[in-house]
Design an enzyme around this catalytic site. Structure first.
Site, mmCIF file in Angstrom:
data_model
loop_
_atom_site.group_PDB
_atom_site.id
_atom_site.type_symbol
_atom_site.label_atom_id
_atom_site.label_comp_id
_atom_site.label_asym_id
_atom_site.label_seq_id
_atom_site.Cartn_x
_atom_site.Cartn_y
_atom_site.Cartn_z
ATOM 1 N N ASP A 26 0.821 -1.010 -0.019
ATOM 2 C CA ASP A 26 0.093 0.031 0.037
ATOM 3 C C ASP A 26 0.949 1.241 0.112
ATOM 4 O OD1 ASP A 26 -2.307 1.395 0.060
ATOM 5 O OD2 ASP A 26 -2.776 1.090 1.963
ATOM 6 N N HIS A 43 2.983 3.459 -8.823
ATOM 7 C CA HIS A 43 2.830 1.971 -9.219
ATOM 8 C C HIS A 43 4.119 1.569 -9.904
ATOM 9 C CE1 HIS A 43 -1.055 1.980 -7.612
ATOM 10 N NE2 HIS A 43 -1.690 2.663 -8.768
ATOM 11 N N LEU A 137 11.759 -20.631 -3.612
ATOM 12 C CA LEU A 137 10.674 -19.688 -3.406
ATOM 13 C C LEU A 137 9.422 -19.600 -4.394
ATOM 14 C CD1 LEU A 137 9.760 -17.158 -1.462
ATOM 15 C CD2 LEU A 137 10.768 -15.665 -3.249
#
Length: 257
Positions: A26, A43, A137
């Site tokens: 956020d 962004h 991962l």
């Protein structure tokens, strides 16, 4: 698919390093606004932060990293911003998949992808296939995802797979394999950047016993140092899973014998 146990049915193993980290990224728009830049610039900058955190989690030995990229409620944002996010999503998939594969990182996408353009859907399939054998991962991106949607779609799939199931026969063990993240253990640590302190319809089922960590740092500024702060805080938490501190102390003493 490996089915992981539920924290409400069994006590999971704990360690100082979280095995699974979930993040709400956020603050991108506010980061840009503070710099008198258009929201979309935030962004783009946030994508750089994603790269840093993925690589650091890979380096530290975190097994699963899940990020909330686009919620089912984010369609309510201005059309120009949504359009930019879709283009950025496709561009990032194309640009990052080879790097992920080279670093032994598997990519998974969860959410209702049917609303995305066919180009994005095809790129998602290609990216998941290209990294399917990677083991170091598992990096999951939640896109057009909502926690309530996840539970509803799991129930629908469960009933479709078990048409003769009676309501009283529905259990966690039967429902859980149909959840979007049945392939991963429940998150140990949830991180939200940007100062807000809520889970915003993210992994509602899976966060039942997850440790929550909130920071005012805006996502583009969340770097390796900030990640270590979150991990240090996590390592000091007492994870009881319904038990008392005395029970935990007794277990530690028993394990030491």
């Amino acid at each position: 698919m490996t089915q992981h146990s539920s924290s409400t049915l069994a006590i999971p193993e704990v360690s100082a390093l979280p095995r699974h980290v979930a993040i709400i990224m956020d603050g991108n728009g506010r980061w840009a606004s503070k710099r008198m830049m258009p929201r979309v610039a935030g962004h783009s900058e946030g994508l750089s932060a994603v790269r840093k955190i993925v690589q650091e989690c890979r380096k530290l030995g975190v097994e699963y990293l899940t990020v909330f990229a686009f919620s089912s409620e984010n369609w309510r944002r201005p059309p120009e911003e949504v359009g930019f996010l879709m283009k950025l999503f496709l561009k990032s998939l194309k640009g990052e998949v080879s790097r992920l594969a080279e670093n032994d990182i598997a990519l998974r996408l969860i959410g209702d992808l049917s609303r995305f353009d066919i180009a994005i859907q095809e790129m998602v399939k290609f990216s998941e296939q290209k990294t399917s054998d990677c083991k170091a991962l598992t990096f999951t991106i939640a896109a057009n995802y909502g926690g309530r949607w996840d539970i509803l779609q799991a129930m629908r799939q469960c009933l479709a797979a078990n048409p003769h199931l009676k309501p009283e026969q529905v259990t966690e063990e039967i429902l859980q394999p149909h959840l979007s993240m049945a392939y991963a253990p429940e998150p140990d640590l949830f991180i939200r950047t940007g100062g807000e302190q809520r889970v915003s319809n993210f992994l509602l089922w899976q966060l039942a016993y997850t440790e929550l960590y909130f920071t005012d740092v805006l996502w583009p500024d969340f770097d390796e140092k900030e990640l270590h702060k979150a991990f240090d805080c996590f390592s000091q938490r007492e994870r009881r899973f319904g038990r008392t501190s005395a029970q935990l102390a007794f277990q530690v003493m028993s394990d030491a014998v």
